[in-house]
Design an enzyme around this catalytic site. Structure first.
Site, short mmCIF file in Angstrom:
data_model
loop_
_atom_site.label_atom_id
_atom_site.label_comp_id
_atom_site.label_asym_id
_atom_site.label_seq_id
_atom_site.Cartn_x
_atom_site.Cartn_y
_atom_site.Cartn_z
N GLN A 193 -4.59 5.01 -1.39
CA GLN A 193 -4.43 4.00 -0.33
C GLN A 193 -5.13 4.41 0.96
O GLN A 193 -5.59 3.56 1.72
CB GLN A 193 -2.94 3.75 -0.06
CG GLN A 193 -2.19 3.07 -1.19
CD GLN A 193 -1.45 4.05 -2.05
OE1 GLN A 193 -1.90 5.17 -2.29
NE2 GLN A 193 -0.29 3.65 -2.55
N ASP A 234 8.92 4.02 4.94
CA ASP A 234 9.46 2.90 4.15
C ASP A 234 10.97 2.78 4.28
O ASP A 234 11.54 1.75 3.96
CB ASP A 234 9.07 3.06 2.69
CG ASP A 234 7.60 2.78 2.45
OD1 ASP A 234 7.29 1.69 1.94
OD2 ASP A 234 6.77 3.62 2.81
#
Length: 348
Positions: A193, A234
């Site tokens: 990513q 997260d």
């Protein structure tokens, strides 16, 4: 910085920029039913905790639109919401946004009124996320000195949010102010990513970026070439422990060893005050194929097993500060996090 067009509600369906195809192709997919949206979330066509939550909020609109409008309408709606909730276990924004949409649904009986209210709620979440990103960017940029060089991990930009970012919002703001010199981005194995998404975003914005192997990050910090490490999260527990993409924890350890500030940037929707510490955060385990192959190339022998956690947890003691839309929490702990949520409650 102009927000990236990561998602858009269009005529009864949610259009998503397919992040699995970046940077080689910019392709959009249309999710018209719950199964296609759940698959998009599960396979990382849309990813990043805030983006997942907002996509799921629009998914609640799709659930109401596609649920049979008869006597079983409510049951069908909730069953579709449960499908979305089962896609990714670690990103708490998913659960927060769906909880809000469940409440909106209960408060608006009748199919038409429910659809209208759910859609307005989802749009409000998108607007709020963009505003939070701008505020976090300003608070974070205040912490950087002129000619700063920063290191980031995974992707925490417009692709991971409603279009601007968390960690990258700080970087964008610092660049606009003229205090940022350069960014190093970990490639972020196994799905890259950092290499595929963060480097694409920063290059698109004209910000100098070098990509490095994850395993080289500690050496870079040791050489004194980094002024700050900036990541997202997260899920942040009540004590300040922060779950983020796998590889964040060793980065925090190395930053601590070499006296480099380690900043976590996340909106309040990522805080989970019902979880007392990082030990209670469920860590998603990804499949074998992400490690066993790279495109058409086989990387592992059939007899080899894999351990492929998507996230790790960085203890609060390694975090210099958590940056959210309400300010900066230095040396985060249970008291400071309770304090900021208490101030929010008092202001309502």
């Amino acid at each position: 910085m102009i927000p990236l067009p990561t998602m858009q509600w269009m005529d009864g369906n949610l259009r998503l920029l397919d992040q699995r195809k970046l940077p080689s192709e910019e392709i959009y997919i249309d999710c018209r039913d719950i199964d296609s949206l759940a698959e998009a979330i599960r396979t990382l066509a849309v990813r990043g905790a805030p983006a997942i939550g907002i996509a799921a909020a629009f998914g609640a609109v799709i659930a109401a639109l596609t649920a049979d409008p008869g006597e079983e309408f409510n049951e069908a709606f909730y069953a579709k919401i449960d499908i979305l909730e089962g896609t990714r276990p670690t990103a708490v924004n998913l659960f927060h946004c769906l909880d809000i949409q469940r409440r909106i649904f209960r408060m608006n009986p009748g199919r038409d009124s429910a659809i209208e209210a759910l859609l307005e709620s989802a749009r409000d979440m998108m607007r709020s996320d963009l505003q939070a990103s701008r505020q976090m960017g300003c608070f974070g940029a205040d912490l950087l000195e002129k000619d700063s060089v920063v290191l980031t991990h995974c992707n925490a930009g417009g692709l991971a949010t409603a279009g601007l970012g968390t960690a990258l919002a700080v970087i964008y703001e610092a660049w606009d102010r003229g205090v940022l010199e350069k960014v190093y981005a970990d490639e972020t194995r196994p799905l890259l990513q950092g290499a595929r998404l963060t480097a694409w975003e920063l290059s698109r914005a004209g910000i100098p970026v070098d990509v490095l192997p994850d395993s080289a990050a500690a050496s870079l910090l040791q050489k004194g070439q980094i002024d700050a490490v900036i990541v997202s999260s997260d899920r942040i527990a009540a004590n300040g422990d922060a779950a983020n993409k796998i590889g964040t924890y060793p980065l925090a350890l190395a930053a601590k060893e070499h006296g480099i500030p380690f900043y976590v940037v996340a909106p309040l929707s990522t805080f989970d005050v019902s979880t007392s510490s990082g030990n209670e955060i469920e860590i998603e385990q990804r499949g074998r194929n992400e490690l066993a192959s790279l495109g058409e190339r086989k990387l592992l022998p059939e007899a080899a097993g894999v351990w492929n956690p998507a996230f790790d947890v960085t203890p609060a003691k390694l975090i210099t500060a958590i940056i959210c839309e309400k300010g900066v929490l230095f040396t985060p702990d249970t008291d400071s996090i309770q304090s900021i949520f208490g101030r929010i409650t008092d202001s309502r």
